[in-house]
Design a protein around this motif. Structure first.
Motif, short mmCIF file in Angstrom:
data_model
loop_
_atom_site.label_atom_id
_atom_site.label_comp_id
_atom_site.label_asym_id
_atom_site.label_seq_id
_atom_site.Cartn_x
_atom_site.Cartn_y
_atom_site.Cartn_z
N LEU A 88 -6.40 -26.34 88.05
CA LEU A 88 -5.10 -26.35 87.36
C LEU A 88 -4.90 -27.72 86.70
CD1 LEU A 88 -2.91 -24.61 90.10
CD2 LEU A 88 -3.98 -23.58 88.08
N PRO A 89 -4.95 -27.78 85.37
CA PRO A 89 -4.91 -29.07 84.67
C PRO A 89 -3.61 -29.84 84.86
CG PRO A 89 -4.75 -27.23 83.13
CD PRO A 89 -5.10 -26.65 84.45
N TYR A 90 -2.53 -29.16 85.23
CA TYR A 90 -1.25 -29.86 85.40
C TYR A 90 -1.07 -30.42 86.81
CZ TYR A 90 0.05 -25.20 87.15
OH TYR A 90 0.10 -24.01 87.83
N LEU A 91 -2.05 -30.20 87.70
CA LEU A 91 -2.01 -30.82 89.02
C LEU A 91 -2.88 -32.08 89.02
CD1 LEU A 91 -2.21 -27.86 91.58
CD2 LEU A 91 -0.19 -29.01 90.66
N ASP A 92 -2.30 -33.18 89.47
CA ASP A 92 -3.00 -34.47 89.52
C ASP A 92 -3.15 -34.86 90.99
OD1 ASP A 92 -4.00 -37.00 89.18
OD2 ASP A 92 -2.12 -37.89 88.51
N LEU A 93 -4.37 -34.85 91.51
CA LEU A 93 -4.61 -35.13 92.92
C LEU A 93 -4.55 -36.63 93.18
CD1 LEU A 93 -5.27 -34.07 95.74
CD2 LEU A 93 -7.70 -34.15 95.13
N ALA A 94 -3.51 -37.07 93.89
CA ALA A 94 -3.34 -38.49 94.20
C ALA A 94 -4.19 -38.92 95.38
CB ALA A 94 -1.87 -38.79 94.48
N GLY A 95 -4.49 -37.98 96.30
CA GLY A 95 -5.28 -38.32 97.46
C GLY A 95 -5.52 -37.13 98.35
N SER A 96 -6.54 -37.25 99.21
CA SER A 96 -6.87 -36.20 100.17
C SER A 96 -7.08 -36.87 101.51
CB SER A 96 -8.14 -35.45 99.72
OG SER A 96 -8.43 -34.38 100.59
N CYS A 97 -6.14 -36.68 102.44
CA CYS A 97 -6.10 -37.44 103.69
C CYS A 97 -6.44 -36.55 104.89
CB CYS A 97 -4.72 -38.06 103.89
SG CYS A 97 -4.21 -39.14 102.54
N LYS A 98 -7.14 -37.13 105.85
CA LYS A 98 -7.54 -36.37 107.03
C LYS A 98 -6.51 -36.41 108.15
CE LYS A 98 -10.30 -40.11 109.08
NZ LYS A 98 -9.94 -41.12 108.08
N ASP A 99 -5.48 -37.26 108.02
CA ASP A 99 -4.43 -37.31 109.05
C ASP A 99 -3.15 -37.90 108.44
OD1 ASP A 99 -4.37 -40.31 109.42
OD2 ASP A 99 -6.41 -39.96 110.13
N PRO A 100 -2.01 -37.70 109.12
CA PRO A 100 -0.73 -38.18 108.60
C PRO A 100 -0.63 -39.70 108.46
CG PRO A 100 -0.37 -36.44 110.20
CD PRO A 100 -1.82 -36.79 110.28
N VAL A 101 -1.31 -40.44 109.34
CA VAL A 101 -1.25 -41.90 109.26
C VAL A 101 -1.84 -42.38 107.94
CG1 VAL A 101 -2.03 -44.06 110.29
CG2 VAL A 101 -1.30 -42.18 111.77
N MET A 122 3.72 -28.04 80.57
CA MET A 122 4.19 -28.42 81.89
C MET A 122 3.75 -29.85 82.18
SD MET A 122 3.33 -26.66 85.59
CE MET A 122 4.00 -25.08 85.06
N SER A 123 4.67 -30.70 82.66
CA SER A 123 4.32 -32.08 82.99
C SER A 123 3.46 -32.11 84.24
CB SER A 123 5.59 -32.91 83.21
OG SER A 123 6.37 -32.37 84.25
N SER A 124 2.71 -33.21 84.39
CA SER A 124 1.79 -33.34 85.50
C SER A 124 2.52 -33.43 86.84
CB SER A 124 0.93 -34.59 85.29
OG SER A 124 0.03 -34.78 86.36
N ILE A 125 1.96 -32.78 87.85
CA ILE A 125 2.52 -32.81 89.20
C ILE A 125 1.54 -33.57 90.09
CG2 ILE A 125 3.20 -31.43 91.21
CD1 ILE A 125 3.88 -29.16 89.29
N ARG A 126 1.97 -34.72 90.60
CA ARG A 126 1.11 -35.51 91.47
C ARG A 126 1.17 -34.92 92.88
NH1 ARG A 126 -0.93 -40.08 90.25
NH2 ARG A 126 -0.68 -40.98 92.33
N CYS A 127 0.01 -34.60 93.43
CA CYS A 127 -0.01 -33.93 94.72
C CYS A 127 -0.94 -34.63 95.71
CB CYS A 127 -0.39 -32.46 94.57
SG CYS A 127 -1.92 -32.16 93.68
N LEU A 128 -0.72 -34.34 96.98
CA LEU A 128 -1.45 -34.96 98.08
C LEU A 128 -1.85 -33.89 99.08
CD1 LEU A 128 -2.27 -37.53 99.75
CD2 LEU A 128 0.07 -37.50 100.68
N ILE A 129 -3.07 -33.97 99.59
CA ILE A 129 -3.56 -33.07 100.63
C ILE A 129 -3.56 -33.82 101.96
CG2 ILE A 129 -5.54 -31.75 101.48
CD1 ILE A 129 -6.45 -31.53 98.52
N VAL A 130 -3.00 -33.20 103.01
CA VAL A 130 -3.06 -33.78 104.35
C VAL A 130 -3.55 -32.69 105.29
CG1 VAL A 130 -1.84 -35.03 106.15
CG2 VAL A 130 -1.07 -35.23 103.78
N ASP A 131 -4.81 -32.80 105.73
CA ASP A 131 -5.41 -31.77 106.58
C ASP A 131 -6.60 -32.39 107.31
OD1 ASP A 131 -6.85 -29.41 107.55
OD2 ASP A 131 -5.61 -28.26 106.15
N ASP A 132 -6.71 -32.14 108.61
CA ASP A 132 -7.78 -32.74 109.40
C ASP A 132 -9.11 -31.98 109.26
OD1 ASP A 132 -6.61 -30.61 110.85
OD2 ASP A 132 -7.58 -31.31 112.69
#
Length: 228
Positions: A26-39, A1-11
């Protein structure tokens, strides 16, 4: 499975930490960032594209729903929230899944599998069939067998000569997956197989014995693609 770039947005910091831990398993998930707000998330999305967002709904300043509606190009989205009353909003926005906090790793994995399947379908331009999940079965439905597809709230009905297959989904998502050379959206609730259309009578087209309404905003496209 190719890598899936993902982002977390949660306060909530604890919610972000849990998702980061799940993603790390999960080795096929690549975390691009973890953000505390939508901005903060908007700034990141302007710098780099992502495939999948884990998005909370209830956040100060801007809700997850408002954030999602503000995006011109939307990645796949999995809602993560403590409020079950937003489920229908999720279907309206064509989100992949809806995780109700607190959720287990098993439930998280189910949602990620759905997202991966959506992404595979979008990227497989040479595929000549759909994989449709219905009643605990996976149906392999060739494009050539589809007469038309009908939206039924959070479900879609695939009509074939052999009968109807009902599955969770949306026409918006299918428009991105189905080849435009073979299928056409003719109404907010209908996609038809172009080769199956036999006639147009006023605001109605006929496929076999079925009569399909043509929406006013779709009529010009129907005329250009089917009756010129």
């Amino acid at each position: 499975m190719s890598s899936i770039r993902c982002l977390i947005v949660d306060d909530e910091e604890l919610a972000r930490s849990l998702l980061e831990a799940y993603i790390g398993r999960l080795p096929y998930l690549d975390l691009a960032g973890s953000c505390k707000d939508p901005v903060e998330a908007l700034h990141l999305l302007h710098e780099q594209p992502v495939d999948l967002i884990f998005l909370d709904i209830q956040m100060p300043e801007m809700t997850g729903i408002e954030f999602l509606r503000s995006l011109a190009r939307r990645p796949r989205v999995i809602f993560t929230t403590a409020y079950s009353e937003y489920a229908l909003d999720g279907y309206d926005l064509d989100v992949v899944d809806y995780l109700l906090k607190p959720f287990s790793f098993e439930r998280f994995l189910q949602a990620v599998d759905k997202a991966a399947e959506r992404l595979r379908s979008k990227n497989s331009g040479d595929r000549d069939f759909l994989l449709v999940k219905s009643e605990h079965k996976i149906h392999r439905v060739p494009f050539g067998d589809i007469l038309f597809i009908q939206s039924m709230r959070e479900y879609v009905a695939y009509h074939t000569p052999e009968g109807r297959i009902l599955s969770l989904g949306s026409l918006k998502s299918l428009e991105e997956t189905l080849p435009g050379a073979l299928f056409l959206r003719v109404h907010k609730s209908f996609i038809v197989a172009k080769s199956r259309v036999s006639s147009l009578d006023g605001q109605t087209i006929r496929i076999g014995k079925e009569q399909i309404p043509v929406g006013a905003s779709y009529r010009e496209g129907v005329m250009k693609q089917l009756f010129v």
